[in-house]
Design a protein around this motif. Structure first.
Motif, PDB file in Angstrom:
ATOM      1  N   ASN A  85      13.972   3.688   2.644  1.00 52.66           N
ATOM      2  CA  ASN A  85      13.722   2.505   3.459  1.00 52.66           C
ATOM      3  C   ASN A  85      12.390   2.630   4.180  1.00 52.66           C
ATOM      4  O   ASN A  85      12.129   3.633   4.849  1.00 52.66           O
ATOM      5  N   TYR A  86      11.564   1.595   4.053  1.00 48.63           N
ATOM      6  CA  TYR A  86      10.286   1.573   4.775  1.00 48.63           C
ATOM      7  C   TYR A  86      10.139   0.233   5.471  1.00 48.63           C
ATOM      8  O   TYR A  86      10.195  -0.820   4.846  1.00 48.63           O
ATOM      9  N   TYR A 139       6.577   8.639   0.290  1.00 44.80           N
ATOM     10  CA  TYR A 139       6.449   7.631   1.342  1.00 44.80           C
ATOM     11  C   TYR A 139       5.017   7.561   1.872  1.00 44.80           C
ATOM     12  O   TYR A 139       4.462   6.459   2.033  1.00 44.80           O
ATOM     13  N   PRO A 158       7.476  -1.761   7.147  1.00 46.55           N
ATOM     14  CA  PRO A 158       6.010  -1.724   7.252  1.00 46.55           C
ATOM     15  C   PRO A 158       5.464  -2.167   8.607  1.00 46.55           C
ATOM     16  O   PRO A 158       4.460  -1.617   9.068  1.00 46.55           O
ATOM     17  N   TRP A 174      11.330  -2.512  -6.330  1.00 46.63           N
ATOM     18  CA  TRP A 174      11.710  -2.489  -4.921  1.00 46.63           C
ATOM     19  C   TRP A 174      12.463  -3.757  -4.536  1.00 46.63           C
ATOM     20  O   TRP A 174      12.196  -4.830  -5.071  1.00 46.63           O
ATOM     21  N   HIS A 228       7.589   8.169  11.638  1.00 49.73           N
ATOM     22  CA  HIS A 228       6.801   7.079  12.196  1.00 49.73           C
ATOM     23  C   HIS A 228       5.361   7.368  11.838  1.00 49.73           C
ATOM     24  O   HIS A 228       4.813   8.390  12.239  1.00 49.73           O
ATOM     25  N   GLU A 264       2.689   8.918   9.676  1.00 45.21           N
ATOM     26  CA  GLU A 264       2.747  10.093   8.812  1.00 45.21           C
ATOM     27  C   GLU A 264       3.429  11.274   9.500  1.00 45.21           C
ATOM     28  O   GLU A 264       3.362  12.401   9.018  1.00 45.21           O
ATOM     29  N   THR A 324      12.968  -1.494   0.310  1.00 47.15           N
ATOM     30  CA  THR A 324      14.072  -0.551   0.152  1.00 47.15           C
ATOM     31  C   THR A 324      14.527  -0.447  -1.299  1.00 47.15           C
ATOM     32  O   THR A 324      14.225  -1.315  -2.131  1.00 47.15           O
ATOM     33  N   ASP A 372       6.167   0.582  10.857  1.00 47.37           N
ATOM     34  CA  ASP A 372       5.644   1.816  10.266  1.00 47.37           C
ATOM     35  C   ASP A 372       6.666   2.940  10.364  1.00 47.37           C
ATOM     36  O   ASP A 372       6.351   4.071  10.742  1.00 47.37           O
ATOM     37  N   PHE A 390       9.875   5.039   8.405  1.00 48.15           N
ATOM     38  CA  PHE A 390      10.458   5.454   7.132  1.00 48.15           C
ATOM     39  C   PHE A 390      11.784   6.148   7.409  1.00 48.15           C
ATOM     40  O   PHE A 390      11.865   7.012   8.293  1.00 48.15           O
ATOM     41  N   ARG A 396       2.659   4.326   1.954  1.00 48.89           N
ATOM     42  CA  ARG A 396       2.140   3.836   3.233  1.00 48.89           C
ATOM     43  C   ARG A 396       0.624   3.722   3.205  1.00 48.89           C
ATOM     44  O   ARG A 396       0.044   2.757   3.717  1.00 48.89           O
TER      45      ARG A 396
END
Length: 399
Positions: A362-363, A301, A365, A337, A76, A78, A349, A368, A370, A305
């Motif tokens: 998978n992210y 990631y 956004p 992506w 979540h 960084e 993803t 927030d 990952f 981000r």
């Protein structure tokens, strides 16, 4: 054993196909169900960490009770709120997955190629609207309108793979475009979407032509080293071969298929053995080829981000839903992506496979969040448990 056909129908993007051949007794040894989670809780520095980790304790327990081998990391922001390792990356030597384990990421390679192309766009040496004729001689009439944009978004019409070439088939880089130009397009360029490893291999050759560097050299210098991804790549990282995950598969032979006899899971070797046995340039470089580690994928990631490496406008282009992947337009392809939704959340993803290994990035956004998962044995990939992981990851943030 799950049918390979059924498993692949679940996978959103099947990247590349592989090849196969002892399920060791060590494979059936289970970790203490609570061992990894209790250790994580003990090492957690804050109450918040302990609460977050405990939320996933039942997931670890469930996975430890299966034949899943691989790794999972959830973050979540960084902050990695959960990571764990399961099973053996080398059954014959009873070597368990750990932070040093190097594994195949397959078509996740495409996001590095797409990012490299956008870096070259920023440098002014490539444009998304450039046609193939700018980079290659003797482009046939039916392929004259294909652009870099079409290659990035799988809308060129090129085939998914070369029908007469295996995943690790040798092909000098200078011959790739000639082979591609001989193939028949599935549709008029730009008309629709068709996943194409051939197209991304051509993008890697374009990187080489405009940078005067090998595609991997360019990506390593401009993307990987600046983000401390020292164990990601193909030929360049100094891998300890003992750390590379062995891939496993349960392929039925003709007799077993005929009488519906279950095959045993066997080693098919690690993902660099082909290069050790028969070194040389391969057609799929750019479409796949990269290996990585859990820590390196976390660094990647964080870079995404934080919109590092590129301008914000370039990242916006990468994650723009350019081309619909299906008639319902529920999923689109950007540049390297897939842009879709999962659990009512927007999701960036991609996954990758050589037919035996599997990795998925998978992210989410908005939340927030990952989630990264990889395995060296797709036949024992626990789909239902993994779906719970994605749901729990979002819920942990929302609460």
């Amino acid at each position: 054993m799950k049918s390979r056909t059924l498993l692949f129908s679940i996978i959103m993007l099947l990247a590349l196909n592989g090849c196969a051949g002892s399920k060791n007794d060590a494979f059936h040894q289970k970790k203490n169900d609570s061992q990894s989670v209790s250790n994580a809780v003990q090492n957690a520095k804050t109450l918040e960490d302990k609460i977050l980790i405990s939320k996933f304790s039942d997931i670890s327990t469930l996975l430890n009770a299966t034949d899943f081998s691989g790794n999972i990391i959830i973050a979540h922001g960084e902050k990695a709120v959960f990571k764990d390792f399961f099973g053996y990356y080398n059954r014959a030597k009873s070597l368990k997955y750990n932070e040093q384990t190097v594994f195949d990421i397959g078509s996740l390679t495409k996001q590095f190629v797409a990012t490299a192309i956008m870096k070259l766009v920023e440098e002014g040496v490539v444009s998304e609207s450039d046609r193939l004729s700018r980079f290659f001689d003797s482009v046939p009439n039916d392929k004259q309108e294909i652009t870099v944009f079409h290659l990035l978004t799988h809308s060129s019409g090129f085939a998914t793979n070369f029908e007469d070439k295996s995943v690790y088939g040798l092909m000098p880089h200078e011959e790739l475009h000639l082979k591609a130009f001989q193939t028949k397009l599935a549709f008029i360029p730009g008309e629709r979407y068709q996943y194409s490893n051939v197209g991304y291999s051509l993008l890697a050759r374009i990187i080489e032509k405009v940078s005067d560097e090998n595609w991997e050299n360019y990506i390593r210098a401009n993307l990987l080293l600046p983000t401390q991804m020292y164990q990601t790549g193909y030929r360049l990282p100094k891998y300890n071969e003992n750390n590379i995950a062995i891939n496993y598969g349960a392929d039925q032979n003709l007799l077993q298929r005929l009488f519906n006899i279950e095959a045993q899971s066997k080693s098919v070797g690690h993902s660099l053995e082909h290069e050790l046995i028969s070194p040389g340039e391969r057609w799929y470089e750019g479409a796949g080829a990269f290996l990585s580690t859990q820590n390196d994928m976390f660094h990647w990631y964080v870079s995404i981000r934080n919109e590092a490496l590129l301008k914000k406008s370039s990242w916006t282009q990468i994650f723009t839903p350019h081309v619909a992947q299906n008639e319902s337009s529920s999923s689109h392809y950007g540049f390297g992506w897939v842009i879709t939704t999962k659990n009512n959340e927007r999701l960036f993803t991609h996954n990758g496979s050589n037919g035996y290994s599997f990795a998925e990035f998978n992210y989410f956004p908005e939340s927030d969040v990952f989630v990264f998962v990889s395995t060296n044995d797709i036949d024992n990939y626990p789909d239902k448990i993994m779906e719970r992981i994605y749901r729990f990851a979002i819920e942990s943030v929302e609460e």
